[in-house]
Design an enzyme around this catalytic site. Structure first.
Site, mmCIF file in Angstrom:
data_model
loop_
_atom_site.group_PDB
_atom_site.id
_atom_site.type_symbol
_atom_site.label_atom_id
_atom_site.label_comp_id
_atom_site.label_asym_id
_atom_site.label_seq_id
_atom_site.Cartn_x
_atom_site.Cartn_y
_atom_site.Cartn_z
ATOM 1 N N ASP A 53 0.833 -1.211 0.000
ATOM 2 C CA ASP A 53 0.000 0.000 0.000
ATOM 3 C C ASP A 53 0.867 1.261 0.000
ATOM 4 O O ASP A 53 1.927 1.270 -0.616
ATOM 5 C CB ASP A 53 -0.916 -0.062 1.241
ATOM 6 C CG ASP A 53 -2.247 0.626 1.016
ATOM 7 O OD1 ASP A 53 -2.257 1.863 0.958
ATOM 8 O OD2 ASP A 53 -3.270 -0.072 0.895
ATOM 9 N N HIS A 109 -3.708 5.812 3.859
ATOM 10 C CA HIS A 109 -4.411 4.659 3.306
ATOM 11 C C HIS A 109 -3.841 3.339 3.829
ATOM 12 O O HIS A 109 -4.580 2.462 4.302
ATOM 13 C CB HIS A 109 -4.327 4.733 1.777
ATOM 14 C CG HIS A 109 -5.217 3.799 1.042
ATOM 15 N ND1 HIS A 109 -4.828 2.534 0.690
ATOM 16 C CD2 HIS A 109 -6.485 3.949 0.591
ATOM 17 C CE1 HIS A 109 -5.825 1.950 0.045
ATOM 18 N NE2 HIS A 109 -6.839 2.779 -0.033
ATOM 19 N N ASN A 201 -13.698 0.644 -6.887
ATOM 20 C CA ASN A 201 -14.689 1.653 -6.491
ATOM 21 C C ASN A 201 -15.325 2.361 -7.684
ATOM 22 O O ASN A 201 -15.571 3.552 -7.652
ATOM 23 C CB ASN A 201 -14.029 2.707 -5.591
ATOM 24 C CG ASN A 201 -13.395 2.092 -4.369
ATOM 25 O OD1 ASN A 201 -13.884 1.096 -3.829
ATOM 26 N ND2 ASN A 201 -12.312 2.678 -3.916
ATOM 27 N N SER A 268 -11.236 -0.572 -0.451
ATOM 28 C CA SER A 268 -9.938 -0.599 0.239
ATOM 29 C C SER A 268 -10.092 -0.876 1.727
ATOM 30 O O SER A 268 -9.190 -1.432 2.350
ATOM 31 C CB SER A 268 -9.225 0.747 0.092
ATOM 32 O OG SER A 268 -8.696 0.900 -1.186
#
Ligand code: CA
Length: 293
Positions: A53, A109, A201, A268
């Site tokens: 990530d 994130h 998404n 996520s």
């Protein structure tokens, strides 16, 4: 009759973590029923989850005790590749985006995903992850702005495969089909590692328009859609009767960030709930294969 309390930790914001415990029956009470699992196990430091990530805030008080560390580098010499894996001083993992040994998060994130998987439980502060105890490997390939290259994604996946992690969380996607990325995930599959991926998404049907890496047809890939606290699919979530395997909490999820706690929404955020459950299962039954998971 003998009554037993379900195990609940003392973390400050437990009541805000609807994905783990949702007592609001008026709104459906949808959650993953974490306390029922915690009666059996609260996780294990023998289980390693790679968070591929933007990095992980390994200084966060809820994350610092649940970080994976590379013992050879931790106890080795500065400036030397003590474990001979091609990376110098990779103590918490590696930063492939900036080609250095410090995978500190500069976005939120990755830390957010890490907290859902394994923010330390019952330590009286902050949040709790699906696992109270686990080891998180920080593999940064996404820059602070959120983007990353195929080349760096490959390096991150291969690093985790080489170190023999149990689960990889992949809350990222985009771009088209890549044979080299598929082959990297297949190397993880050959090593018996579960690859959990966010479905995406774009309100897209992944059956007709694949979203990678979630849509690679490799048996160790679990593709995760997002639902809200009423169990409805999130308005942004991708879906797919054949190519998306499970849905998990992904709307208004509270977790750790770069500077304290943050609420974020996305597939996520759903993916680490699933990666976390896989890690929890492995804590209880270390012999489970990715097929079992
Ligand atoms: Ca090294």
């Amino acid at each position: 009759y003998i009554y037993e309390a379900s195990l609940t930790p003392n973390d400050t914001y437990l009541s805000d973590l609807w994905g783990l415990v949702n007592e609001n029956k008026n709104s459906g009470g949808v959650d993953i029923d974490a306390p029922a699992a915690w009666d059996i196990t609260t996780g294990s430091r023998d289980v390693v989850v790679a968070v591929i990530d933007t990095g992980v805030n390994y200084r966060d008080p809820d994350l610092r005790n649940n970080m994976w560390t590379n013992q050879a580098e931790l106890n080795g010499q500065a400036g030397v590749d003590d474990d001979g894996n091609g990376y110098v001083d990779d103590i918490y993992g590696y930063d492939f985006a900036n080609s250095d040994s410090d995978p500190m998060d500069d976005n939120d994130h990755g830390s957010h995903c890490a907290g859902t998987i394994g923010a330390q439980g019952n330590n009286g502060i902050g949040v709790v992850g699906v696992n109270w105890n686990v080891r998180i490997m920080a593999l940064k390939f996404l820059k602070g702005t959120g983007g990353g290259t195929l080349e760096d994604a490959l390096k991150a996946i291969d690093y985790a495969t080489d170190k023999g992690v149990d689960v990889m969380n992949n809350s990222w996607g985009g771009g088209g089909y890549s044979e080299t990325l598929k082959e990297a995930i297949e190397r993880a599959e050959q090593a018996g590692i579960l690859f959990v991926a966010a479905a995406g998404n774009n309100r897209n049907n992944n059956d007709s328009r694949p979203s990678y890496p979630a849509s690679y047809q490799i048996p160790n890939v679990i593709s995760v859609a997002a639902v809200d606290s009423r169990g409805r699919i999130a308005n942004f979530s991708n879906y797919g009767k054949r190519s998306v395997h499970v849905a998990a909490p992904g709307v208004d999820i509270l977790s750790t960030g770069v500077n304290g706690l943050k609420k974020l929404s996305g597939t996520s955020m759903a993916s680490p709930h699933v990666a976390g459950v896989a890690a929890l299962l492995l804590a209880d039954s270390p012999g489970l294969s990715y097929q079992d998971l």
